[in-house]
Motif scaffolding. Structure first.
Motif, PDB file in Angstrom:
ATOM      1  N   TYR A  78      79.260 -60.639  -4.534  1.00 37.22           N
ATOM      2  CA  TYR A  78      78.814 -61.959  -4.094  1.00 37.22           C
ATOM      3  C   TYR A  78      79.918 -62.794  -3.454  1.00 37.22           C
ATOM      4  N   VAL A  79      81.142 -62.710  -3.982  1.00 33.97           N
ATOM      5  CA  VAL A  79      82.215 -63.626  -3.601  1.00 33.97           C
ATOM      6  C   VAL A  79      83.214 -62.929  -2.684  1.00 33.97           C
ATOM      7  N   ASP A  94      83.099 -59.826 -10.715  1.00 30.40           N
ATOM      8  CA  ASP A  94      82.073 -60.655 -10.091  1.00 30.40           C
ATOM      9  C   ASP A  94      81.223 -61.313 -11.177  1.00 30.40           C
ATOM     10  N   HIS A 129      78.602 -63.192 -10.980  1.00 33.77           N
ATOM     11  CA  HIS A 129      77.163 -63.140 -10.728  1.00 33.77           C
ATOM     12  C   HIS A 129      76.567 -61.834 -11.260  1.00 33.77           C
ATOM     13  N   LEU A 130      77.288 -60.743 -11.082  1.00 31.56           N
ATOM     14  CA  LEU A 130      76.812 -59.471 -11.616  1.00 31.56           C
ATOM     15  C   LEU A 130      76.907 -59.450 -13.135  1.00 31.56           C
ATOM     16  N   TYR A 161      81.473 -51.345  -7.510  1.00 31.01           N
ATOM     17  CA  TYR A 161      80.191 -51.716  -8.091  1.00 31.01           C
ATOM     18  C   TYR A 161      79.737 -50.553  -8.958  1.00 31.01           C
ATOM     19  N   ARG A 219      80.317 -59.870   5.717  1.00 29.35           N
ATOM     20  CA  ARG A 219      79.534 -58.898   4.940  1.00 29.35           C
ATOM     21  C   ARG A 219      79.002 -57.757   5.804  1.00 29.35           C
TER      22      ARG A 219
END
Length: 335
Positions: A133-134, A159, A161-162, A261, A297
């Protein structure tokens, strides 16, 4: 005590036309989990030997590696014995064994070919998008609560958010009416701290084994007494598929930072066996450096994916493994 680029070092030993080529080296004592060498680091040594083996052939790029960790390695000299199984038009199949103290510790089957840029990329709506996200320039570094001796050579920014998706009250938690779902996720920007370091095909193996797994991410109430910092997670199998060539350093792609990830879904017996899926992505800047700009991105792509089966064992097993190997290594050094 060397940075990763130097710690992944092997030297060819033997006649150039031998059916089985032998590469030798010494496992760096700093690239360990507790007292045992990190599995991804050791696989990187195997991969580096195979890359050198293929360097003068048309098929220079690793496409896939599937490794079985038969026994924990030790901080001692090693050999990687490499032989070509089959040469085809598009691919070459290679077998490699890492041997220590006359025992095969890792056996691997590799596929080499010519790696090309990916086809399915943005703006296609079917393309996989960067899952972090960042932007790395704005990401806050997070501590590594792991028994890793190589911490000074790396840093990461998890991250948030994850991580929030793993909370007990997250809408991603499952219920009796849920179909599919479940598991846990993690992601981070990961950087090699040495200014001269570079992400290389061999180092991808180490990166694929450096993440927070499912047992570590579970809330304490779900761990069944497991304490993350007191647990060793030895790898049993690790498979990596290389998706794209590593881009040269530029304003769009960092030299020593990647995006990681991972997901984990199943955990059980025997011995706390669990699974992991990992993606390794390009980064738009070094961690904590650079500046976010529009469209960053869309310029990032996946370098490799990996799957792993590992165990959950007390750290005492890790320490015992090192003590078991040390006398044999010392005796062999005196011969």
């Amino acid at each position: 005590m060397a940075p990763l680029g130097k710690a992944i070092g092997v030297n060819y030993s033997g006649p150039p036309n031998a059916d089985t080529k032998t590469f030798r080296g010494d496992i760096d004592p700093e690239w360990t989990v507790g007292n045992v060498p990190n599995g991804g680091y050791v696989l990187a040594l195997v991969l580096e030997a195979c890359i050198l083996h293929q360097a003068s052939t048309p098929h220079r790029d690793p496409i896939h590696v599937s490794a079985h960790f038969l026994q924990a390695t030790s901080i001692a000299p090693f050999e990687v014995r490499v032989r070509t199984l089959r040469r085809g038009r598009g691919f070459t199949n290679v077998l490699a064994d890492l041997v220590q103290q006359d025992r095969t510790r890792i056996t691997a089957h590799l596929i080499f070919g010519s790696l090309e840029p990916p086809r399915l990329v943005p703006p296609s709506s079917y393309a996989r998008r960067l899952p972090l996200y960042v932007h790395p320039s704005a990401a806050a570094a997070t501590p590594m609560a792991r028994p890793w001796r190589f911490k000074e050579h790396i840093k990461w920014a998890g991250d948030p958010h994850l991580r929030a998706q793993n909370a007990p009250d997250s809408p991603t938690r499952t219920t009796a009416t849920t179909i599919g779902g479940g598991g846990l996720v993690w992601g981070a920007w990961f950087a090699l701290t040495g200014r001269d370091e570079r992400v290389t095909p061999a180092s991808i193996a180490f990166l694929a084994d450096t993440f927070l797994n499912l047992p570590s991410l579970l809330p304490r109430s779900e761990r069944g007494g497991l304490v993350s910092g007191e647990t060793w997670f030895p790898t049993m199998t690790l498979s990596i598929e290389f998706k794209a060539p590593i881009p040269p350093p530029s304003a769009r792609h960092a030299a020593r930072t990647v995006g990681l990830y991972s997901t984990g879904t199943f955990w059980g017996e025997p011995q706390g066996r669990h699974d992991a899926y990992v993606e390794i992505w390009t980064a738009p800047s070094e961690l904590g450096e650079g500046k976010e700009r529009g469209g960053w991105r869309e310029e990032q792509f996946c370098l490799a994916t990996a799957t792993q089966m590992a165990l959950s064992l007390p750290m005492e097993v890790n320490a015992g493994r090192a003590k078991y190997d040390a006398p044999k290594a010392e005796a062999k050094a005196k011969l």
